[in-house]
Design an enzyme around this catalytic site. Structure first.
Site, PDB file in Angstrom:
ATOM      1  CG  HIS A   8       3.096 -10.080 -16.579  1.00 45.74           C
ATOM      2  ND1 HIS A   8       2.904  -9.247 -17.516  1.00 45.74           N
ATOM      3  CD2 HIS A   8       3.786  -9.568 -15.462  1.00 45.74           C
ATOM      4  CE1 HIS A   8       3.424  -7.975 -17.069  1.00 45.74           C
ATOM      5  NE2 HIS A   8       4.068  -8.312 -16.171  1.00 45.74           N
ATOM      6  CB  ALA A  64      -1.151  -0.033   1.213  1.00 43.64           C
ATOM      7  N   GLY A 112       2.063  -8.569  -7.906  1.00 42.95           N
ATOM      8  CA  GLY A 112       3.537  -8.730  -7.711  1.00 42.95           C
ATOM      9  C   GLY A 112       4.062  -9.751  -8.526  1.00 42.95           C
ATOM     10  CG  ASP A 147       1.487  -8.174 -20.207  1.00 42.47           C
ATOM     11  OD1 ASP A 147       2.150  -7.833 -20.000  1.00 42.47           O
ATOM     12  OD2 ASP A 147       0.910  -9.291 -19.399  1.00 42.47           O
TER      13      ASP A 147
HETATM   14  P1  NAD Z   1       7.141  -0.944  -4.872  1.00 39.71           P
HETATM   15  O1  NAD Z   1       8.527  -1.436  -4.296  1.00 39.71           O
HETATM   16  O2  NAD Z   1       6.983   0.700  -5.198  1.00 39.71           O
HETATM   17  O3  NAD Z   1       6.035  -1.191  -3.787  1.00 39.71           O
HETATM   18  C1  NAD Z   1       6.154  -2.368  -3.206  1.00 39.71           C
HETATM   19  C2  NAD Z   1       5.594  -2.257  -1.676  1.00 39.71           C
HETATM   20  O4  NAD Z   1       5.275  -3.752  -1.356  1.00 39.71           O
HETATM   21  C3  NAD Z   1       6.355  -1.503  -0.788  1.00 39.71           C
HETATM   22  O5  NAD Z   1       5.875  -0.619  -0.220  1.00 39.71           O
HETATM   23  C4  NAD Z   1       6.983  -2.779   0.003  1.00 39.71           C
HETATM   24  O6  NAD Z   1       7.169  -2.404   1.387  1.00 39.71           O
HETATM   25  C5  NAD Z   1       5.652  -3.530  -0.004  1.00 39.71           C
HETATM   26  N1  NAD Z   1       5.899  -5.024   0.405  1.00 39.71           N
HETATM   27  C6  NAD Z   1       6.615  -5.850   0.225  1.00 39.71           C
HETATM   28  N2  NAD Z   1       6.467  -7.043   0.743  1.00 39.71           N
HETATM   29  C7  NAD Z   1       5.346  -7.037   1.327  1.00 39.71           C
HETATM   30  C8  NAD Z   1       4.361  -7.927   2.148  1.00 39.71           C
HETATM   31  N3  NAD Z   1       4.800  -9.050   2.481  1.00 39.71           N
HETATM   32  N4  NAD Z   1       3.224  -7.562   2.330  1.00 39.71           N
HETATM   33  C9  NAD Z   1       2.965  -6.294   2.379  1.00 39.71           C
HETATM   34  N5  NAD Z   1       3.605  -5.505   1.652  1.00 39.71           N
HETATM   35  C10 NAD Z   1       4.687  -5.746   1.031  1.00 39.71           C
HETATM   36  O7  NAD Z   1       6.961  -1.540  -6.058  1.00 39.71           O
HETATM   37  P2  NAD Z   1       5.637  -1.374  -7.277  1.00 39.71           P
HETATM   38  O8  NAD Z   1       6.367  -0.831  -8.284  1.00 39.71           O
HETATM   39  O9  NAD Z   1       4.650  -1.060  -6.622  1.00 39.71           O
HETATM   40  O10 NAD Z   1       5.579  -3.138  -7.760  1.00 39.71           O
HETATM   41  C11 NAD Z   1       4.939  -3.953  -6.934  1.00 39.71           C
HETATM   42  C12 NAD Z   1       5.049  -5.207  -7.834  1.00 39.71           C
HETATM   43  O11 NAD Z   1       4.098  -5.379  -8.732  1.00 39.71           O
HETATM   44  C13 NAD Z   1       6.294  -5.638  -8.261  1.00 39.71           C
HETATM   45  O12 NAD Z   1       6.491  -7.236  -8.015  1.00 39.71           O
HETATM   46  C14 NAD Z   1       6.347  -5.363  -9.783  1.00 39.71           C
HETATM   47  O13 NAD Z   1       7.277  -6.239 -10.691  1.00 39.71           O
HETATM   48  C15 NAD Z   1       4.944  -6.060  -9.916  1.00 39.71           C
HETATM   49  N6  NAD Z   1       4.273  -5.252 -11.064  1.00 39.71           N
HETATM   50  C16 NAD Z   1       3.627  -6.077 -11.905  1.00 39.71           C
HETATM   51  C17 NAD Z   1       2.849  -5.789 -13.118  1.00 39.71           C
HETATM   52  C18 NAD Z   1       2.024  -6.728 -13.844  1.00 39.71           C
HETATM   53  O14 NAD Z   1       1.598  -6.629 -15.047  1.00 39.71           O
HETATM   54  N7  NAD Z   1       1.596  -7.981 -13.338  1.00 39.71           N
HETATM   55  C19 NAD Z   1       2.919  -4.497 -13.578  1.00 39.71           C
HETATM   56  C20 NAD Z   1       3.864  -3.761 -12.807  1.00 39.71           C
HETATM   57  C21 NAD Z   1       4.475  -4.075 -11.652  1.00 39.71           C
HETATM   58  C1  LMR Z   2       5.609  -4.753 -16.315  1.00 41.72           C
HETATM   59  O1  LMR Z   2       5.225  -5.470 -17.106  1.00 41.72           O
HETATM   60  O2  LMR Z   2       5.633  -3.309 -16.550  1.00 41.72           O
HETATM   61  C2  LMR Z   2       5.602  -5.365 -14.836  1.00 41.72           C
HETATM   62  O3  LMR Z   2       5.866  -6.568 -15.008  1.00 41.72           O
HETATM   63  C3  LMR Z   2       6.947  -4.608 -14.232  1.00 41.72           C
HETATM   64  C4  LMR Z   2       8.209  -5.471 -15.069  1.00 41.72           C
HETATM   65  O4  LMR Z   2       9.058  -5.869 -14.296  1.00 41.72           O
HETATM   66  O5  LMR Z   2       8.206  -5.398 -16.197  1.00 41.72           O
END
Ligand code: NAD
Ligand code: LMR
Length: 330
Positions: free
Chosen positions: A188, A13, A131, A160
C-alpha cells in the site's frame, strides 16, 4: 436477535477514520444486519473522553445490532476475547511525506498490540491493519502471533482496489459495479501494482474497453498509486470515510465471501506464491473460499510489465522489513 454478539476492537477509536467506521460496524454493515456486535474502543488515555463521546452518539442511533461498548487505553482489556480487531490507531502522514516515513513511530505500536492480541483475543481472531505503513505494521503484529494464527493477520489494500474501480469506471463511462477482478499487488504505497490485465468492465477485458494503453500504463496506475497523497493535498488530512468504507468492505468480504467478481485484494502473509518471499505481507488477489477462509489466487499469467512492477513493490517491502528487523519477533 438469536446470534451471540461478536466482539470487534477498533484502535484509534477517537480518530477520523474511526468516526466513519464505528457507526457502520454498530449498524450491521460489517458483519450483517442479524449479527449483534460489542465494540471495543481503544485509544490513548488523553483521547478516551472523545471516544466516550462517540459511544454516546452510537447509543443515540439505537441500532438494532448494537450490543454495547468497552472504552479503554489498556490493550489487554481492549483486545480481551475479541473476534475481530481493526488496527487503525497510528499517526497519519502529512503533505510531502511517504507512508514509510511513519515506520519508526508507528511500527512500535504494532509490537505492543500484536502481543496484546496474541495473549488476550479469541484464538481465532481476524485482524485488519489499516494504520500506515499497513503492510509492514501487519508484518510486525503477525510476527508476534504464537497462540493466534498469522494467516489471520491482514492489511488493507481494498481502498486501492476501490480507487482503481472508480478510475476505470469513470474512464469507460461505466458504473463501478460493472468493473470486476481488478486486484492490487504488493505494498500500500506508490509502488503498488493495480493489475488491470485480468480485469473486466461489463464482462469485457479492460484492455478491449479502454484501448488507450498509454493511459492504462501511465495515468491510471499512477493515479491509483498516488491517490492518498492527492486526497491529503486537497483535504489537508488523509482519507477517512473512504478508508473506513474499505475496511468494512475488506472484513465483510472475508466474513461472507461476497466479493465484486471472482476475487478481491487483501495483503496477507505470503506463502511464497508467485515467488514473493515467504512471510512478507503482500497484497494479492484472494478468493474467499468459505466464511473467514481465503486462498491466494493461483495461476495468473503475469506479463513482463506486471512482473517488473511486482518486483519493484516486492523490493520496497523487503527494504521495509529490513528497516524493522529489530521489531519482528523471531
Ligand atoms: P487520526 O490521527 O485521526 O487518528 C488516529 C488515532 O489513533 C488517534 O485518536 C490517536 O490517539 C490514536 N492512536 C495513536 N496511537 C495509538 C495507540 N498506540 N493505541 C490506540 N490508539 C492510538 O488518524 P486517521 O486519519 O484515523 O488515520 C489512522 C491511520 O490510518 C494512519 O496511519 C493513516 O495513515 C492510516 N490510513 C490507512 C489507509 C489504508 O488504506 N491502509 C487509509 C487511510 C488512512
Ligand atoms: C490513503 O491511501 O489514503 C492512506 O494510506 C493515507 C495516506 O497516507 O495516503
Amino acid at each position: 436477535m438469536s446470534k451471540p454478539p461478536v466482539r470487534v476492537a477498533v484502535t484509534g477509536a477517537a480518530g477520523q477514520i474511526a468516526y466513519s467506521l464505528l457507526f457502520r460496524i454498530a449498524s450491521g454493515d460489517l458483519l450483517g444486519k442479524d449479527q449483534p456486535v460489542i465494540l471495543h474502543l481503544i485509544d490513548l488515555p488523553p483521547f478516551l473522553d472523545a471516544a466516550r463521546g462517540v459511544v454516546m452518539e452510537i447509543e443515540d442511533c439505537a441500532f438494532p445490532t448494537y450490543a454495547g461498548s468497552v472504552v479503554t487505553a489498556d490493550p489487554a482489556e481492549g483486545f480481551g476475547d475479541v473476534n475481530v480487531a481493526l488496527l487503525v490507531g497510528a499517526k497519519p502522514r502529512g503533505p510531502g511525506m511517504e507512508r514509510a516515513d511513519l515506520l519508526k513511530d508507528n511500527g512500535k505500536i504494532f509490537i505492543e498490540q500484536g502481543d496484546a492480541i496474541d495473549k488476550n483475543a479469541h484464538p481465532d481472531v481476524k485482524v485488519l491493519v489499516v494504520g500506515n505503513p499497513c503492510n509492514t505494521n501487519c508484518l510486525i503484529a503477525a510476527s508476534r502471533a504464537k497462540r493466534t494464527n498469522p494467516r489471520n493477520y491482514t492489511a488493507m489494500t481494498r481502498l486501492d482496489q476501490n480507487r482503481a474501480v472508480g478510475q476505470l469506471a469513470n474512464r469507460a463511462g461505466a458504473m463501478p459495479g460493472d468493473v470486476r477482478n481488478i486486484a492490487i499487488w504488493g505494498n500500500h504505497s506508490p509502488t503498488m501494482f493495480p493489475n488491470y490485465y485480468e480485469a473486466t468492465i461489463g464482462g469485457k477485458m479492460v484492455t478491449e474497453v479502454i484501448t488507450d494503453e498509454a493511459w492504462l500504463k501511465g495515468d491510471f496506475i499512477s493515479r491509483v498509486q498516488k491517490r492518498g497523497a492527492e486526497v491529503i493535498n486537497a483535504r489537508g488530512k488523509s482519507s477517512a470515510a473512504s478508508a473506513a468504507n474499505a475496511a468494512i468492505d475488506h472484513i465483510y468480504s472475508w466474513a461472507t465471501g461476497s466479493v465484486p467478481g471472482d476475487y478481491t485484494s487483501m495483503a496477507v502473509v505470503s506463502d511464497g506464491s508467485y515467488g514473493i518471499p515467504e512471510g512478507l505481507v503482500f497484497s494479492y488477489p484472494v478468493k474467499i473460499t468459505a466464511p473467514w477462509q481465503y486462498e491466494i489466487v493461483q495461476g495468473q499469467q503475469l506479463n513482463e510489465h506486471a512482473l517488473a512492477a511486482i518486483k519493484v513493490t516486492t523490493d520496497e517491502l523487503l527494504g521495509e522489513r529490513d528497516a524493522v528487523k529489530e521489531m519482528i519477533a523471531g
